[in-house]
Design a protein around this motif. Structure first.
Motif, PDB file in Angstrom:
ATOM      1  N   ALA A   8       5.970  -6.343  34.067  1.00 35.25           N
ATOM      2  CA  ALA A   8       6.320  -5.191  33.219  1.00 35.25           C
ATOM      3  C   ALA A   8       5.301  -5.040  32.087  1.00 35.25           C
ATOM      4  N   ALA A   9       4.894  -6.176  31.493  1.00 39.96           N
ATOM      5  CA  ALA A   9       3.915  -6.128  30.393  1.00 39.96           C
ATOM      6  C   ALA A   9       2.550  -5.667  30.908  1.00 39.96           C
ATOM      7  N   LEU A  10       2.150  -6.186  32.063  1.00 38.85           N
ATOM      8  CA  LEU A  10       0.834  -5.812  32.617  1.00 38.85           C
ATOM      9  C   LEU A  10       0.799  -4.331  32.991  1.00 38.85           C
ATOM     10  N   GLN A  11       1.920  -3.833  33.462  1.00 43.01           N
ATOM     11  CA  GLN A  11       1.985  -2.423  33.858  1.00 43.01           C
ATOM     12  C   GLN A  11       1.713  -1.505  32.666  1.00 43.01           C
ATOM     13  N   THR A  12       2.184  -1.909  31.476  1.00 39.26           N
ATOM     14  CA  THR A  12       1.968  -1.058  30.291  1.00 39.26           C
ATOM     15  C   THR A  12       0.532  -1.217  29.784  1.00 39.26           C
ATOM     16  N   ASN A  13      -0.174  -2.228  30.264  1.00 37.87           N
ATOM     17  CA  ASN A  13      -1.500  -2.538  29.719  1.00 37.87           C
ATOM     18  C   ASN A  13      -2.575  -2.512  30.808  1.00 37.87           C
ATOM     19  N   GLN A  14      -2.391  -1.624  31.773  1.00 37.13           N
ATOM     20  CA  GLN A  14      -3.374  -1.437  32.853  1.00 37.13           C
ATOM     21  C   GLN A  14      -3.801  -2.763  33.507  1.00 37.13           C
ATOM     22  N   GLY A  15      -2.856  -3.666  33.651  1.00 37.40           N
ATOM     23  CA  GLY A  15      -3.144  -4.909  34.355  1.00 37.40           C
ATOM     24  C   GLY A  15      -3.899  -5.946  33.547  1.00 37.40           C
ATOM     25  N   GLU A  16      -4.097  -5.695  32.242  1.00 42.25           N
ATOM     26  CA  GLU A  16      -4.892  -6.631  31.414  1.00 42.25           C
ATOM     27  C   GLU A  16      -3.999  -7.578  30.623  1.00 42.25           C
ATOM     28  N   PHE A  17      -4.422  -8.831  30.466  1.00 42.25           N
ATOM     29  CA  PHE A  17      -3.698  -9.689  29.521  1.00 42.25           C
ATOM     30  C   PHE A  17      -4.607 -10.274  28.446  1.00 42.25           C
TER      31      PHE A  17
END
Length: 480
Positions: free
Chosen positions: A256-265
Motif C-alpha cells: 500500500a505504501a509503495l503504491q502511493t510512492n510509485q514503487g519507491e522506498f
C-alpha cells in the motif's frame, strides 16, 4: 484433511499458511484459547478481547469458503501438543500448517507440537509470514545479527530492491465439510472485558484493517513524517493493533505504501519512506528476539546495564501508573493508555524515559505495565522500545540523552490540545502554563492537580550518576 492453526495471523487474505494448507486439499482451521499462557505473558484484557472479536470475524469469512473454525482450550502452551494431537487423530489430519512466531516460548511450543504430531505421522509445516525476511538471513559480514538499525535497514533495502515479498493468493471456496464451526467465546476467565467505548475505537475484522490502511495510504501517508510526532494530530496509521494480531500483514502495508510512492522506498514521498522505515523497525526488533534470546527472558540487551542500581520505589511507580506524576504530558499520555489501550508513539518514548531516567525505576516495570494495557502489545516492539528509552538496548539512546518532559511537551503539544483533552482539570490554563502548572503561580498551582513528583534537573543528574558508575562493556565481556 489438513489443518491451519491460527495464532497472530487472524486474516483470510495474504495468509501464507492458510494458502499452503488449502492447496493440499480440504482444510479446517483451529484456534487455541490459552488463558494461563496469556496471563503469564501479561497480555492485556483489551488485547485478548480484540483477538476474540477478530476470531469471530474470521470465522464468518472462513465460513463463506466452507472452512470450519474449531475452538479448543489449553490452559498453557505446554498442553498444545496433546490438544492438537487429539484433534488430528479425531479428524484424520495429514498435515498442520502455521505461520512462524518469534520469541523463546513460541519457538519451544512449535518445536514440541511438531515433535508430537510427527510421532503420529502428521507433518508440521511453518512459513515465513509476519516478516519480510527470515531471521538469520539478514546478517553482518561476520555472520552475526545486526545490533544497529541503520545497518540492518540498508541490507533490507538491497533485498527489497531485488525481491519484493509478494502478496499471497486468497483460497477459493472448498466443498462443504460435515464439520461445523465452533462458537467463539466472547469472554475468557481472568480477563475483564474492556469498556464499550474502548471497543468502539478498535472495530474488529479485516475490512476495518483494510479501510484504515487505504485511508492512511490515500490521505495521510505524505504527512506522516511531519505529523507523526504530534499527539493531538491524527498523524499515525492506527494500524498497530491490527498488525500485532495479524489482521493485516506487513506485506499488505508495504504494498500500500509503495503504491502511493510509485514503487519507491528510498526516494519520492518522504512520508511513505518514513512509514516503510517503521515497518522495518518492527522487523528489526523481531530479528533481535531470535538473534538475542536473552531479551525474551527479561534480560537487558546490553549486559553491562544489568548492574544498574534501579530504585525500588513502589509509591513513585504507582503514581506513574495512575497518571499522578504532576507532569501533564506524562499524565495525559498515561490516561490515553488506560482509557484507549493505546499510546501515541512519541509519548511512549517520553513516558518510558521519565520512568527509567527521572524516576530511575527498572524498565521491566514499565514494559510489563504497557503489556498489561496495550491493545497492540507485542513483545519484540514493546521490549525494543523500552530498552531503547532506558539505554539498555540495541541502538539505544545514549544514556546522557534524556528527554525533558517539559521541552517534549512544549515542542510536540505546544498549544496543550492533547494535554487538555486528557486532563480536563487543566482546561483553564493558557498554552504556556499548561505544560507546567506548578509554575503558574498561586500557592498550590491547580487545585485538583498534583505537584510535580520530582525535580527534573536533580533527577536527571541522579540518572547520569547511576549510568556513569556502570562497569564498562569491556569489563563485562568476560562475564557474559
Amino acid at each position: 484433511m489438513h489443518l491451519i492453526w491460527l495464532r497472530t495471523d487472524l486474516r483470510l487474505h495474504d495468509n501464507t499458511a492458510l494458502a499452503a494448507a488449502s492447496q493440499r486439499g480440504q482444510v479446517a482451521a483451529i484456534y487455541l484459547i490459552t488463558p494461563e499462557q496469556w496471563l503469564a505473558h501479561d497480555d492485556a484484557p483489551c488485547k485478548v478481547d480484540f483477538w476474540l472479536r477478530n476470531v469471530q470475524h474470521l470465522s464468518l469469512a472462513l465460513g463463506k469458503l466452507n472452512i470450519p473454525l474449531l475452538i479448543r482450550h489449553a490452559a498453557t502452551w505446554d498442553q498444545a501438543p496433546a490438544v492438537l494431537s487429539e484433534l488430528c487423530r479425531e479428524l484424520s489430519v495429514k498435515s498442520v500448517h502455521v505461520n512462524e512466531e518469534y520469541g523463546i516460548h513460541e519457538s519451544q511450543r512449535d518445536a514440541a507440537v511438531a515433535q508430537a504430531l510427527e510421532a503420529d505421522g502428521v507433518t508440521f509445516h511453518s512459513y515465513l509470514d509476519q516478516l519480510f525476511f527470515q531471521p538469520g538471513s539478514v546478517l553482518t559480514k561476520t555472520g552475526t545479527y545486526f545490533q544497529v538499525f541503520s545497518q540492518f535497514r540498508k541490507v533490507c533495502y538491497n533485498r527489497l530492491h531485488s525481491a519484493l515479498p509478494r502478496l499471497v493468493a486468497t483460497p477459493k471456496a472448498q466443498a462443504k465439510l460435515e464439520l461445523k464451526s465452533d462458537s467463539v467465546p466472547t469472554m475468557v476467565q481472568g480477563f475483564e472485558p474492556p469498556s464499550e467505548t474502548l471497543r468502539a475505537l478498535w472495530p474488529a475484522g479485516e475490512d476495518e484493517a483494510r479501510r484504515r490502511l487505504d485511508a492512511f495510504a490515500d490521505q495521510q501517508i505524505s504527512y506522516y513524517k511531519d505529523e507523526r510526532d504530534f499527539p493531538a494530530k491524527p498523524g499515525t496509521s492506527q494500524l498497530s493493533a491490527y498488525l500485532a494480531a495479524g489482521v493485516v500483514s506487513p506485506r499488505q502495508c508495504l504494498h500500500a505504501a509503495l503504491q502511493t510512492n510509485q514503487g519507491e522506498f528510498e526516494s519520492g514521498d518522504i512520508g511513505a519512506i518514513t512509514w516503510i522505515n517503521e515497518l522495518l523497525w518492527r522487523e528489526f526488533y523481531k530479528h533481535i528476539l531470535v538473534g538475542y534470546p536473552r531479551v525474551s527472558r527479561h534480560r537487558a540487551f546490553r549486559p553491562e546495564t544489568e548492574a544498574l542500581a534501579w530504585r525500588d520505589a513502589p509509591a513513585d511507580l504507582a503514581a506513574w501508573q495512575q497518571a499522578r506524576t504532576g507532569l501533564p504530558i506524562i499524565d495525559a499520555a498515561m490516561r490515553q493508555l488506560l482509557e484507549t489501550g493505546w499510546m501515541h508513539n512519541r509519548l511512549r518514548m517520553v513516558v518510558a524515559m521519565f520512568l527509567t531516567k527521572n524516576l530511575l525505576i527498572d524498565w521491566r516495570e514499565g514494559e510489563r505495565f504497557f503489556m498489561r494495557h496495550l491493545i497492540d502489545g507485542d513483545l519484540a516492539a514493546n521490549n525494543g522500545g523500552w530498552q531503547w528509552s532506558s539505554s539498555t538496548g540495541t541502538d539505544s539512546a545514549p544514556y546522557f540523552r534524556i528527554f525533558s518532559p517539559l521541552s517534549q511537551s512544549e515542542k510536540f503539544d505546544s498549544d496543550g490540545v492533547f494535554i487538555k483533552r486528557w486532563l480536563p482539570e487543566l482546561a483553564a490554563l493558557n498554552k504556556k502554563e499548561v505544560h507546567n502548572p506548578a509554575a503558574a503561580g498561586g500557592l498550590f498551582g491547580v487545585a485538583d492537580y498534583p505537584r510535580a513528583m520530582v525535580d527534573l534537573k536533580q533527577s536527571r543528574e541522579r540518572a547520569l550518576a547511576a549510568f556513569r558508575s556502570l562497569p564498562s562493556r569491556l569489563e563485562m565481556a568476560g562475564h557474559e
